[in-house]
Design a protein around this motif. Structure first.
Motif, PDB file in Angstrom:
ATOM      1  N   LYS A  36       0.953  -1.209   0.006  1.00 44.67           N
ATOM      2  CA  LYS A  36       0.167   0.058  -0.263  1.00 44.67           C
ATOM      3  C   LYS A  36       0.836   1.399  -0.093  1.00 44.67           C
ATOM      4  CE  LYS A  36      -3.606  -1.604   2.843  1.00 44.67           C
ATOM      5  NZ  LYS A  36      -4.139  -1.725   4.021  1.00 44.67           N
ATOM      6  N   VAL A  37       2.006   1.381   0.805  1.00 43.40           N
ATOM      7  CA  VAL A  37       2.735   2.424   0.869  1.00 43.40           C
ATOM      8  C   VAL A  37       3.362   2.664  -0.253  1.00 43.40           C
ATOM      9  CG1 VAL A  37       4.685   3.330   2.164  1.00 43.40           C
ATOM     10  CG2 VAL A  37       3.169   2.191   3.444  1.00 43.40           C
ATOM     11  N   LEU A  38       4.081   1.427  -1.208  1.00 47.72           N
ATOM     12  CA  LEU A  38       4.608   1.712  -2.123  1.00 47.72           C
ATOM     13  C   LEU A  38       3.776   2.345  -3.336  1.00 47.72           C
ATOM     14  CD1 LEU A  38       7.360   1.396  -3.995  1.00 47.72           C
ATOM     15  CD2 LEU A  38       6.764  -0.878  -4.243  1.00 47.72           C
ATOM     16  N   LYS A  39       2.703   1.862  -3.454  1.00 42.85           N
ATOM     17  CA  LYS A  39       1.690   2.006  -4.483  1.00 42.85           C
ATOM     18  C   LYS A  39       1.235   3.804  -4.306  1.00 42.85           C
ATOM     19  CE  LYS A  39      -2.323   0.287  -6.654  1.00 42.85           C
ATOM     20  NZ  LYS A  39      -3.623   1.443  -6.275  1.00 42.85           N
ATOM     21  N   ALA A  40       1.213   4.257  -3.189  1.00 46.81           N
ATOM     22  CA  ALA A  40       0.900   5.510  -2.849  1.00 46.81           C
ATOM     23  C   ALA A  40       1.987   6.254  -3.211  1.00 46.81           C
ATOM     24  CB  ALA A  40       0.506   5.633  -1.308  1.00 46.81           C
ATOM     25  N   LEU A  41       3.201   5.948  -2.949  1.00 48.82           N
ATOM     26  CA  LEU A  41       4.634   6.769  -3.382  1.00 48.82           C
ATOM     27  C   LEU A  41       4.680   6.749  -4.754  1.00 48.82           C
ATOM     28  CD1 LEU A  41       6.935   5.011  -0.780  1.00 48.82           C
ATOM     29  CD2 LEU A  41       6.286   7.474  -0.880  1.00 48.82           C
ATOM     30  N   LYS A  42       4.350   5.526  -5.469  1.00 52.50           N
ATOM     31  CA  LYS A  42       4.391   5.397  -6.984  1.00 52.50           C
ATOM     32  C   LYS A  42       3.629   6.384  -7.682  1.00 52.50           C
ATOM     33  CE  LYS A  42       4.921   1.614 -10.207  1.00 52.50           C
ATOM     34  NZ  LYS A  42       4.399   0.372 -10.573  1.00 52.50           N
ATOM     35  N   GLU A  43       2.335   6.431  -7.148  1.00 52.32           N
ATOM     36  CA  GLU A  43       1.245   7.219  -7.817  1.00 52.32           C
ATOM     37  C   GLU A  43       1.698   8.679  -7.699  1.00 52.32           C
ATOM     38  OE1 GLU A  43      -2.519   4.458  -6.611  1.00 52.32           O
ATOM     39  OE2 GLU A  43      -2.303   6.347  -5.516  1.00 52.32           O
ATOM     40  N   ARG A  44       2.528   9.065  -6.821  1.00 49.21           N
ATOM     41  CA  ARG A  44       2.790  10.531  -6.790  1.00 49.21           C
ATOM     42  C   ARG A  44       4.339  10.509  -7.369  1.00 49.21           C
ATOM     43  NH1 ARG A  44      -0.257   8.818  -3.033  1.00 49.21           N
ATOM     44  NH2 ARG A  44      -1.937  10.189  -2.125  1.00 49.21           N
ATOM     45  N   GLY A  45       4.763   9.678  -7.899  1.00 49.59           N
ATOM     46  CA  GLY A  45       6.170   9.710  -8.385  1.00 49.59           C
ATOM     47  C   GLY A  45       7.217   9.799  -7.243  1.00 49.59           C
ATOM     48  N   LEU A  46       6.995   9.274  -6.264  1.00 46.13           N
ATOM     49  CA  LEU A  46       7.978   9.445  -5.128  1.00 46.13           C
ATOM     50  C   LEU A  46       8.898   8.335  -4.741  1.00 46.13           C
ATOM     51  CD1 LEU A  46       5.561  11.304  -2.590  1.00 46.13           C
ATOM     52  CD2 LEU A  46       7.399  12.335  -3.966  1.00 46.13           C
ATOM     53  N   ASN A  47       8.517   7.095  -5.463  1.00 44.03           N
ATOM     54  CA  ASN A  47       9.293   6.079  -5.169  1.00 44.03           C
ATOM     55  C   ASN A  47      10.673   5.787  -5.645  1.00 44.03           C
ATOM     56  OD1 ASN A  47       8.121   5.872  -7.900  1.00 44.03           O
ATOM     57  ND2 ASN A  47       8.290   3.748  -7.849  1.00 44.03           N
TER      58      ASN A  47
END
Lengths: 762, 286, 158
Positions: free
Chosen positions: A749-760
């Motif tokens: 869940k955390v990675l998905k949220a970061l990825k959606e915002r280009g923060l990963n």
């Protein structure tokens, strides 16, 4: 040892870190827990459980199982009389016997995977297992529903066709899975929002989590030919077990004697019955002792987790940071039978704060999951997680320090709580101050690290309590309590007794008595056992002191006002003091036979005045932006204990609750497949924190005395699990800029949220 | 249920070949006993191979290392020279379960349990390890990547047991590493595992590499495309990017209670890169 | 089929017992030998409550068959105190309040003893990872880790 005064009594032991009296047995393996009891000739009991999440039970044929050599008894729904609908207290929650009888053994329908359908008693484990395979149950599989929101839909599969939503007018004409609607209102929430400069509204979702005690449920029952029933079991309340078993099996309460074993953790989950009535029913049929122990899989599938929920929170504040309105709507899963902790969830949601306008609505919703049981501050962590997240967001919007914002709005003595009472002295501000003073609060952080703070509230309860003190022939003292000791109760009560009677701590030997040895005791739950038990001990000690003074008057031929009990002795006062030598408890013990017989006291109380305990937690964490993994770096708890009888065990409550909260926030969850079956019924995939997952948990004892308790004690056990969820979500926001609203905040869940915002990226 | 503990390979093979019902080999038992308890398997015969000398030894052979199938993780950890030569293999073996499980769990069992998430298997495949099997027809060798065919499916024939692994000689300037992703710090099954072995020349350029991924497909994968992506490079940013892309392209994972498809693919790239960087650092030090 | 007749050593005592193939060492210890200090929390090696030493190696007794221990050396929590004297770890667990309910305590003590025998001066990090296979739901591990570190100091002093 430093002596302090309280309750007009010098205190040698209260407030010190004594060695617990049951400790040596526990470090040597001698202590006997639920599964450690055995009786000659005992049989092994095993339960057949439903493989379906929802199914009508068309028939149960036990003939083949009964014919298997070595099988001595088989029981099904036919062995339990139906019960009328009647609500009774269970811990801090309510339950209904009509449901209890159906939960211990399915009747018309199996309502969750793992629901008990039949049980056998046999001469060996292997035979019992074989016998279960020979029981032929015909099911009509029905559509199931797992999620709380889906269960509330009008077209959802219906669990109970006689369940009509309570708390709405007019009474619904159609049954539904919504058992109850509750609401609390203070002031006018709409008018409050009108005054707000900033309004934050968010929806949150939490997963059901299990109490996770390491000791599985266990019971050993022996019913004799005349119906006398003995039961040994691991429970938080053996008097409650006795009451439930008597009711479910049609026995007189006086015919059942229940002995509580040492209990290997409960956290609320051992406040109800599962195996106990089955073991008695099997033993009654077989006329031999029957031992039953759950497997870990059974514990997960068939004993209470707590609710998963969805929560909508809307809060308004002025630009100066004054909270002016708080609204929340809570939908809590109850499991297969009504009775989620939504009520306390509703009551606690805004309890840490002084807000004029509050409205909280709650729904209790059934679905095809195991019936929830209490779990440490039942209901509160969920609603307070949502509110603490929104409070943090308001702080950010208004650019106010989150501790200062909480301080500005803190509930304090005299605050009218939305759930009803005017609060006495409580430690909200003191815990906030304590946190703000820590080095932790000002320690530097690096990129991808974040710091979060959150507070938490729990009521605490008192209730019916019996305890006795007996002075033995040599002046030593036997102490008997009737609430199972889950984390240091015997130590705490012995310390209070030693101080009250002025005897050395190691001369007081505490035990937990069985149900035949004391009057009724409500269970260990609601953070009540040390609070109420110590009040009962003070009462029992008072009786002893009064009695000894009376005996001294006779021996010395003095009037009651010429003697006093002080420092463990009865002394004559004034002129008489010259003539007679003070007598210690041991002195009286030697002449007990000649002065009136055995010496003892018996506290029987219904303890009132449990003061709420407030806590504030501070956490630092680090996020791996490429994998979504969260590491807890540093953690501090400050909580109001009123007065810590045994500081180490109070700290232990803070630390343990914090780590349970860390698990709830980050990784623990019940995972269901589309087939309605639990996929992670074991410690491998139900991911509770292990030692390497957490740092040291700094514990700060705040002591704002509870004026209703002779020593100022407050319950401390439950509050510590309330703040971690919000504190960690707030720290996640600080680390990533993302407001996480769904628990657990697991790596995918955390990675998905970061990825959606280009923060990963690092 | 029969229990036998033969002291020779021939004895074990004869027992297994002659079994009428389901037969299971017992090494560490950390999977078998759990499956028996959960009623997943109910063998008629259990053959404990720990009394067979060949399964319990770690020896140098042809410049490489032969590791018995029933050597435990704890024993590997204490083997300083093996750890020096193949740190990735040893660290992977040491990630299996707890300290308690390390006292029992074996490399052979980890492979023969047939799980695509087995921690030691990607490391062994990256290392180019060969499995030695013994059966009624004698011994044969099989590259580790060919032993597991799918979940719970092995290339072992009836009566065959896994005896040992042979790790090849370690060339100069060469090393390996294994990383896995789990939600907690310990005690979970790998959501993704990545094993990388590299050899560099005197200038620091990668001359040979093997990359293996676990828990991202029905079996543990050897990913030659990922190895090709870095051979000839010094693992600069562009090579790292190529490596990540190739690793992700090889993944065919499932959504389950341990992770989503998307998560596994994303993390496979990250871990492969991180493991390659560690292996490279170690190679430079050798 | 007949039961296995096993001769072994438990806490220094020579012991004989009979067991079925499927019975684990934990079953034998608890049900046959009545050594109930080792606890069953999961029966799958995930909680460590059944930890014992087998030939000097820390193992979960739920993951060992009873018939495997013939001729070997088993040590359980019941053998940890010597006579009237508690092991330093036992003493420090009491002093640090490193137990609440106590169900996990025997497993933690056995595992901690195994650690300190190999690593007399462990870091907090080493202790936490060594004990990661022992679940405790009550304490949050803080006081357990402190107790182990303190016991290590005592034991280094001899």
């Amino acid at each position: 040892m430093a002596e302090t005064m309280a309750n007009g009594q010098s205190q040698t032991y209260v407030g010190t870190r004594t060695i617990r009296p049951d400790g040596v047995d526990k470090v040597t393996g001698r202590a006997r827990f639920g599964a450690d009891f055995n009786l000659p000739g005992q049989l092994i009991g095993r339960v057949l459980r439903s493989p379906h999440p929802h199914a009508r039970i068309l028939s149960i044929d036990t003939a083949k199982a009964e014919a298997l050599p070595g099988v001595k008894a088989v029981i099904t729904r036919d062995d339990f009389a139906d019960q009328s609908s009647e609500f009774i207290p269970a811990g801090e929650m309510m339950m209904n016997y009509k449901d209890v009888v159906r939960n211990v053994m399915a009747r018309e329908k199996a309502l969750y995977e793992g629901h008990a359908v039949a049980a056998v008693a046999a001469t060996s484990v292997a035979i019992a297992r074989r016998a279960l395979k020979l029981i032929d149950v015909k099911y009509e599989v029905l559509p199931h529903v797992i999620d709380v929101v889906e269960a509330m839909r009008p077209d959802a599969p219906l669990l109970h066709d006689d369940l009509f939503t309570a708390g709405v007018e007019p009474k619904p004409e159609q049954p539904s899975n919504i058992a109850k609607r509750v609401e609390i209102v203070l002031g006018d929430v709409e008018a409050g929002f009108q005054k707000a400069d900033v309004i934050v509204e968010r929806e949150f979702k939490t997963a059901p989590v299990h109490q996770g005690y390491i000791e599985p449920h266990a019971a050993l029952a022996s019913v004799s030919e005349d119906g006398a029933t003995e039961l040994w079991c691991s429970t938080q309340g053996h008097f409650i077990v006795r009451a439930h078993c008597a009711r479910l099996l049609g026995l007189d309460i006086g015919r059942i004697r229940v002995t509580a074993s040492e209990i290997g953790g409960g956290f609320g989950g051992k406040t109800v019955v599962y195996l106990e009535p089955l073991a008695i029913a099997l033993s009654r049929k077989a006329k031999r002792p029957v031992k039953m122990v759950m497997s870990r899989e059974e514990v997960f599938k068939a004993s209470g987790p707590t609710s998963g929920a969805t929560v909508r929170v809307k809060m308004g504040a002025t630009k100066e940071g004054k909270f002016v309105a708080g609204f929340a709507e809570l939908k809590y899963q109850a499991g297969a039978f009504q009775g989620s902790p939504v009520q306390p969830g509703v009551m606690c949601a805004y309890a840490p704060y002084d807000i004029e306008n509050v409205k909280v609505i709650g729904y209790d919703v059934v679905s095809n999951r195991p019936k929830v049981a209490a779990y440490r501050a039942p209901g509160a962590p969920i609603s307070e997680f949502a509110v603490e997240s929104v409070v943090d967001e308001i702080a950010k919007k208004l650019d106010i320090d989150p501790i200062d914002l909480r301080m500005q709005n803190a509930a304090r003595e005299g605050t009218k709580a939305a759930y009803g009472p005017k609060l006495g002295p409580i430690g909200m501000e003191e815990t906030l101050n304590a946190i703000k003073k820590t080095e932790h609060w000002n320690a530097p952080l690096r990129k991808w690290q974040g710091r979060g703070v959150a507070s938490g509230f729990w009521f605490n309860i008192g209730g019916e309590t019996s305890a006795s003190l007996t002075v033995n022939e040599d002046g030593t003292v036997s102490l008997m309590a009737g609430t199972p000791d889950i984390g240091g109760l015997r130590a705490s009560l012995a310390m209070v007794a030693a101080d009250e009677l002025g005897v050395p701590y190691d001369k007081v030997r505490p035990i937990i008595g069985d149900t035949g040895s004391l009057g009724f005791n409500f269970l260990t739950g609601g953070s009540r056992s040390a609070f109420s038990g110590s009040m009962a001990i003070v009462e029992a000690a008072k009786q002893i002191k009064t009695e000894l003074c009376a005996r001294a008057c006779k021996l010395w031929d003095l009037k009651p006002d010429q003697v006093e009990f002080a420092g463990g002795q009865v002394k004559a006062l004034g002129a008489a003091a010259e003539k007679v030598k003070p007598m210690s408890i041991a002195d009286f013990a030697k002449v007990a036979g000649k002065t009136g017989g055995p010496i003892g006291g018996y506290g029987r109380i219904n303890a009132q005045g449990a003061g709420p305990s407030l806590g504030t937690h501070l956490v630092d964490l680090e996020v791996d932006p490429e994998t979504g993994r969260v590491t807890i770096l540093k953690y501090t708890v400050a909580q109001d204990a009123g007065r810590a009888i045994h500081p180490s065990y109070v700290e232990g409550q803070f630390q343990g609750g914090a780590v349970q909260g860390i698990g709830w926030a980050l990784n623990e969850e019940y995972i269901y497949g589309a087939d309605g079956k639990l996929q992670n019924a074991g410690f491998l995939d139900y991911r509770m924190p292990v030692a390497s997952d957490v740092p040291m948990i700094d514990a700060i004892l705040v002591e704002v005395a509870n004026p209703k308790h002779p020593y100022g004690v407050r319950g401390v056990g439950e509050t510590p699990i309330v703040p971690p969820l919000g504190a960690i979500a707030n720290a996640m926001e600080a680390a990533t800029g993302i407001r996480f609203t769904e628990l657990p905040m697991s790596p995918p869940k955390v990675l998905k949220a970061l990825k959606e915002r280009g923060l990963n990226k690092v | 249920m029969r229990y036998e503990a033969p002291e020779s390979l021939e004895g074990a093979v004869a027992l297994l070949a002659g079994a009428t019902g389901e037969a299971r080999v017992l090494a560490g038992g950390t999977d078998l006993l759990v499956q028996m308890r959960a009623d997943i398997v109910d063998p008629e015969l259990i053959v404990d191979i720990k009394k067979i000398a060949e399964t319990r030894a770690v020896t140098e052979e042809q410049g490489g290392w032969r590791i018995g199938a029933a050597v435990t993780g704890a024993e590997l950890k204490e083997h300083a020279r093996l750890k020096q030569a193949w740190p990735g293999v040893v660290e992977a073996a040491n990630l299996i379960g707890s300290t308690q499980v390390q006292g029992r769990a074996t490399l052979g069992g980890n492979l023969c349990n047939g799980s695509p998430a087995a921690d030691s298997v990607p490391a062994l495949i990256a290392a180019g390890a060969v499995a030695t099997l013994a059966g009624p027809q004698g011994k044969r060798d099989l590259p580790v990547e060919d032993v597991m065919l799918g979940p719970r499916k092995l290339a072992l024939r009836k009566g065959e047991i896994l005896v040992s692994f042979l790790l090849p000689p370690r060339p100069p300037r060469s090393s390996d590493a294994y990383l896995r992703f789990i939600p907690r710090t310990e005690m979970d099954i790998a959501v993704v595992g990545a094993g990388v072995s590299v050899t560099i020349d005197g200038a620091g350029t990668i001359t040979a590499a093997r990359v293996s991924l676990g828990a991202v497909a029905a079996r543990v994968l050897l990913v030659p495309e990922a190895a090709r992506a870095i051979v000839g490079s010094r693992l600069d940013a562009a090579a790292q990017q190529r490596l990540e892309t190739a690793a992700r392209a090889a993944c065919q994972p499932i959504d389950d209670k341990r992770g989503t498809t998307e998560f596994r693919i994303d993390v496979a790239g990250v871990l492969t890169r991180r493991a390659a960087l560690i292996a490279l650092d170690r190679a430079r030090a050798n | 089929m007949a039961k296995h007749h096993i001769e072994t050593t438990v806490n220094g005592d020579e012991i004989e017992f009979l067991c079925e193939t499927e019975e684990t060492l934990l079953d034998v210890l608890r049900d046959t030998l009545h050594l109930t200090g080792s606890k069953e929390g999961c029966a799958s090696g995930d909680c460590g409550a059944c930890s014992v030493m087998l030939d000097g190696r820390l193992v979960c007794s739920c993951l060992v068959l009873g018939c495997e221990v013939g001729g070997r050396r088993v040590e359980t929590i019941e053998g940890m105190a010597k006579g009237e004297k508690l092991h330093p770890l036992q003493q420090r667990f009491l002093e640090h309040a490193a137990l609440q309910c106590g169900i996990c305590t025997p497993g933690f003590l056995v595992a901690s003893k195994a650690l300190l025998e190999r690593t007399p001066d462990p870091t907090e990090h080493e202790i936490r990872y060594w004990l990661a296979g022992n679940l405790c739901r009550c304490t949050g591990y803080d006081k357990i880790v402190s107790a182990v570190m303190d016991a290590a100091v005592t034991m280094r002093k001899g």
